[in-house]
Design a protein around this motif. Sequence first.
Motif, PDB file in Angstrom:
ATOM      1  N   ALA A 117      43.115 -33.062  19.705  1.00 15.45           N
ATOM      2  CA  ALA A 117      41.718 -33.347  20.022  1.00 15.45           C
ATOM      3  C   ALA A 117      40.762 -32.642  19.060  1.00 15.45           C
ATOM      4  CB  ALA A 117      41.421 -32.940  21.454  1.00 15.45           C
ATOM      5  N   ASN A 120      40.465 -34.960  16.038  1.00 16.30           N
ATOM      6  CA  ASN A 120      40.105 -36.364  16.240  1.00 16.30           C
ATOM      7  C   ASN A 120      39.019 -36.497  17.302  1.00 16.30           C
ATOM      8  OD1 ASN A 120      42.466 -37.976  14.763  1.00 16.30           O
ATOM      9  ND2 ASN A 120      43.395 -36.233  15.810  1.00 16.30           N
ATOM     10  N   SER A 121      38.377 -37.657  17.318  1.00 12.42           N
ATOM     11  CA  SER A 121      37.367 -37.888  18.344  1.00 12.42           C
ATOM     12  C   SER A 121      37.990 -37.990  19.727  1.00 12.42           C
ATOM     13  CB  SER A 121      36.599 -39.188  18.045  1.00 12.42           C
ATOM     14  OG  SER A 121      35.882 -39.081  16.846  1.00 12.42           O
ATOM     15  N   VAL A 122      39.150 -38.641  19.783  1.00 11.74           N
ATOM     16  CA  VAL A 122      39.765 -38.902  21.074  1.00 11.74           C
ATOM     17  C   VAL A 122      41.271 -38.968  20.925  1.00 11.74           C
ATOM     18  CG1 VAL A 122      39.546 -41.414  20.796  1.00 11.74           C
ATOM     19  CG2 VAL A 122      39.741 -40.450  23.089  1.00 11.74           C
ATOM     20  N   PHE A 157      39.182 -35.272  24.503  1.00 12.27           N
ATOM     21  CA  PHE A 157      38.032 -35.403  23.611  1.00 12.27           C
ATOM     22  C   PHE A 157      37.807 -34.079  22.879  1.00 12.27           C
ATOM     23  CE2 PHE A 157      37.613 -38.119  27.285  1.00 12.27           C
ATOM     24  CZ  PHE A 157      37.267 -39.352  26.748  1.00 12.27           C
ATOM     25  N   SER A 161      33.471 -36.117  19.253  1.00 12.16           N
ATOM     26  CA  SER A 161      33.582 -37.322  20.096  1.00 12.16           C
ATOM     27  C   SER A 161      32.243 -37.881  20.538  1.00 12.16           C
ATOM     28  CB  SER A 161      34.423 -37.007  21.339  1.00 12.16           C
ATOM     29  OG  SER A 161      33.830 -35.959  22.089  1.00 12.16           O
ATOM     30  N   MET A 164      31.684 -41.671  19.972  1.00 11.02           N
ATOM     31  CA  MET A 164      32.542 -42.486  20.828  1.00 11.02           C
ATOM     32  C   MET A 164      32.030 -42.503  22.256  1.00 11.02           C
ATOM     33  SD  MET A 164      35.156 -42.119  23.278  1.00 11.02           S
ATOM     34  CE  MET A 164      36.213 -43.356  23.994  1.00 11.02           C
ATOM     35  N   HIS A 200      41.135 -41.081  15.819  1.00  9.98           N
ATOM     36  CA  HIS A 200      41.863 -40.963  17.070  1.00  9.98           C
ATOM     37  C   HIS A 200      43.286 -40.497  16.808  1.00  9.98           C
ATOM     38  CE1 HIS A 200      43.098 -44.813  15.387  1.00  9.98           C
ATOM     39  NE2 HIS A 200      44.210 -44.701  16.130  1.00  9.98           N
TER      40      HIS A 200
END
Length: 927
Positions: A117, A120-122, A157, A161, A164, A200
């Motif tokens: 997480a 990455n965004s999600v 998240f 994030s 998003m 992601h």
Amino acid sequence: MHGLTIVARGDVASAAVLARTFAAAHPDARFTIVVTDAEPGEYISGSDTFEILAAVELPISNDEFRKWALVYDEVELRQVLKPWAVEMLFEAGNEVVVLLDPNIAVYASLDEVESLARKNSVVLVPHTTEPPARDGLRPTEGELLAAGIYDLGFMAFGPDSNAMLTWWKEGLRRDTHVAPHPALTFTQRWIDLVPAYFEHAILRDPGYNVGYKNLDTRVITDSNDRLLVNGSELRFCHFTGYDPSVPWLLSGEASDNPRVVLSEHPLVRDLCDQYGRDLVAAAEEFPQVEYRFADLDGLAIRPVLRELYRHALADSDRRDIDGPPLPFSGSDREISAWFREPVRPQAHLNRFLYGVWEIRYDLRNAFPHPLGADESEFINWAWLNRDSDSHLVAELLPDEVAPERPPILATDTPGVNLAGYFLAELGVGEMARLLVDGIKSIDIPYNTLTTRQTASRQNAQFEETGSVVRYPVTIAAVNADVFITWTREVGPELLEGRYLAAMWAWEVEQYPDYSAAMSMVDEIWTLSRFGRAAIAKTTDKPVHVIPLPIREPAPHSPLDRAAIGIPDGPYMLFAFDYFSTVERKNPFAVINAFSQAFDEGTGPSLVIKSINGDRRRADRERLRRACSQRRDIFLLEDYLDASVVSSLMGEATAYVSLHRAEGFGLTMAEAMARGVPVVATGYSGNLEFMTSDNSMLVPFTRVPVPSGCDPYPTSSPWAEADVDVAAAYLRWVYDNPTAAAELGRIGRSSILRTCSMDNTTRFLRERIENMLQISEQTRREKAVWKPAQQAQDPTASSSAIDRARAMIHRAPDVTGPSRVPVLASYFRRLVYRTLAHHDEQSKDQLDALIDALAHLEEGQLALQASVSGLAADLNSQAERVEEISVGSHSARRELVEYQRLSGAIQNTVAEIEQRVNKLNSDTATTA
């Protein structure tokens, strides 16, 4: 890392279990539970493990939240709040938020998730990573497609994030709609787009998100007290749809045809059992309560109301106009009134029903002009189907519009209308068809009226009469729950001034509130005295028991045991249909009694024959689990030929039914007819033919009907058989084969005598004759005969009627010519005294016929006067040509009717004179 879940008040216990398992795997992490329908401060956890917040404390406007509470149901509201809850935790200073569904239990660290997480965004996890078999079991591949690729029950998240979450919030605001069509409005389908839009990570590790959607491709093993999934450590299980009160079922979301059953996955069963115990313990701290947003001003909020309100909000957003009223504002009458408003001035159709038409393609196709030519027909369709169509809410329907009906010929000629599910393949349909067969045997005119208010297949072989005639008496084998709908379907010609008997079966002591249906009928027929007692408590109408016939079975062929998979040797049998409610049939008590009576391998086998288990896979799995501890219990779960079933029953050592309630108990009756001794609960409809002399009746205690056993009310008791006594009876049958065979012979003789076709025919003849008499008497009492002016010259029919009445009551002549007058006179008097009783009956019958003719004569005279008056009126208004033409046509029609009636009276009187003369002649001949 901060954990998060969102629940309604009824699921706080499961959220607490999740929070505690999360804390056990992450001692330094925090956890937040958001409750959708709680008030601020309503929950104080008293735990350092987690905190509980009300959804109204999220950064959402109060008006918007109230709209969502109506637009979305309990599950959908949890989904729409997710991005707002995640943002709130980020604003509180958290760097990673892990969002989990409340029905998850964590078993090992999720540190890998936190690491992903942060980069990455999600972080997403798929529902499954391998394709399922295409065998029709659930979940199917099509259902997985509809559910979306990724599981919203677990998402993580990171710090990047925000974009998003902003995108996700906008999509969910109006389109968090849980339905497979259209696909874009299905909640989880939004996340299918995330990999294309945002940075992601996707977790394909089989140790994550283990659940009913993927356990067919994942194997759990135990390695040194560590649970592994396909060789990877188990991280968390998603117990979607698991209920500890039904521990034999992995998920209620695939209860009918589950792909994964616990009897084949013992380690999964152990995990479920432990999770169930944790839920039960947590429920003591957080008891389940009703959902706060379930009704509007006492009106239950059905999905159709949410959908119509959502459409209205979307339309107001798009057009930038005022939307519908705000709900949950203390009084919701404004919302109810809004649904009831006419679509336009002078229209009958209101906003609610028009909204239903807009979202239903079938209705748009059937009623293309709902505000024009089709308005009346559409509204009447809605009223007719309001009980069976889930989109219709009776409280919100517009007033009915008078329907147009085809011409129906109502007659007073003695005969019977028979109504029922004649084409339906179900028990009530067969009962109705048997009723027709019985009516045929008593030689009376009848007409059949088929109702299709059932979901059962309509392929039964039956020849309908198709007549428009409606006789004075109707017998309707139509279920009470749809009886009012049926009466709207058949029209007033069958009901007004007619005699109506309803044929209803019932299985428990308390009959539901069918007062509206009761008010429509004159009497009720049912299948047993037990059913009659239940129904009679709710009405002062007569309730009769129609005896069902049990035919003597033909000899059966030897049973091929190897073909059906049961061993040689004695066996005891129980048979049932899963569609008949497994709780009521209670095969579990049979298993318990058998297990108590015999140690494994020391006695007979137990065979449980069932059908439709593939349509009730959850119940079947429960039964399999109950049988799994014994190798001498055999389940026959497929359909068998009727001849095989006959042999299976005929060769049984005993038939056992420890039912909780029966309306009649056909399988018990069939076993007795084959000479098989029967052990059965001494309760309910089977006592119609079972006694302590012809069978073994098991004592019982009354217990309340539990919830979930519809249509049986929870306020009614039913029976819990004494398993100890049942076990003793089973043992006796096995240990005393000669005495048991004698009991079987007694039972066979008894059932064939008690349940004969002659009894059925006798009942039908007596009841129908009685109903016809009541109908005729009622018609006479209600008839209004208007006095008519007598013609100057009495009609020939009047004098003929007087002559006939005088002849009927004339004293017999004993002085006629004879070769021996004294002896002739003596013997004639003797014969007349002997025939006096017969003569009086004949006179009563002829008097009744004369009375009817007298009434007919009065009607004839009234008709004659009416015709004369009409003719005079026509002559006095000759200048009104059109009215004269119409009136002349009516006059001609009435004159023809008068002539026909006059001729009929003359013929009838002549027939009476002939019958009286013949009677006198026969009497003289006898003398």
